[in-house]
Design a protein around this motif. Structure first.
Motif, mmCIF file in Angstrom:
data_model
loop_
_atom_site.group_PDB
_atom_site.id
_atom_site.type_symbol
_atom_site.label_atom_id
_atom_site.label_comp_id
_atom_site.label_asym_id
_atom_site.label_seq_id
_atom_site.Cartn_x
_atom_site.Cartn_y
_atom_site.Cartn_z
ATOM 1 N N GLU A 7 36.534 -18.334 20.429
ATOM 2 C CA GLU A 7 35.582 -18.391 21.536
ATOM 3 C C GLU A 7 35.488 -19.793 22.125
ATOM 4 N N GLU A 10 38.442 -20.520 24.371
ATOM 5 C CA GLU A 10 38.295 -19.781 25.626
ATOM 6 C C GLU A 10 37.259 -20.449 26.531
ATOM 7 N N ASN A 11 36.166 -20.925 25.943
ATOM 8 C CA ASN A 11 35.142 -21.618 26.733
ATOM 9 C C ASN A 11 35.687 -22.899 27.353
ATOM 10 N N LYS A 103 28.297 -14.583 25.754
ATOM 11 C CA LYS A 103 28.616 -14.056 24.422
ATOM 12 C C LYS A 103 29.541 -12.845 24.528
ATOM 13 N N HIS A 106 33.634 -12.794 25.280
ATOM 14 C CA HIS A 106 34.613 -13.130 24.246
ATOM 15 C C HIS A 106 34.900 -11.992 23.275
#
Length: 126
Positions: A7, A10-11, A103, A106
């Motif tokens: 995650e 990806e952020n 949230k 992901h």
């Protein structure tokens, strides 16, 4: 593809994409400021993304998404924008919708997201 990234990665990719739309160049310090992280933490993350060939860093320290990084960033950004807009349409306060979308983007499967996307656009809910 994104399931091989965590995650956090990806952020970071999504943040680079968003910053690249607002700024002439993206640097580690810009990412750190945007996310509220220490520059040292961002440097470690950029090293990992560079090793996975999702970003390139030029000699001036400017960060660019590679085609694979751009693909992941676009996917996460699309999920975030659609999910947050949809939640707001359903009556969720904007700040809660944005946090929840962050949230959900992901963990949702491609199949579930595509089904939601079809439903939302067929019913013109966003």
């Amino acid at each position: 593809m994104s399931n091989v990234l965590n995650e956090s990665a990806e952020n970071y990719l999504e943040t680079i994409l968003i910053l690249s739309q607002k700024l002439p160049v993206v640097r580690s310090v810009d990412i750190a400021n945007e996310l509220g992280f220490k520059k040292s933490s961002v440097s470690v993350a950029m090293k990992n993304l560079r090793e996975k060939e999702h970003i390139k860093v030029d000699e001036q320290g400017f960060i660019h998404l590679t085609p694979s990084g751009l693909e992941i960033a676009n996917m996460i950004y699309e999920r975030h924008t659609l999910l947050s807009s949809w939640l707001i349409h359903l009556g969720v306060p904007a700040d809660v919708a944005a946090a929840d979308a962050c949230k959900m983007e992901h963990v949702i499967s491609t199949e579930s997201f595509e089904a939601i996307k079809r439903h939302v656009y067929e019913n013109k809910e966003v």
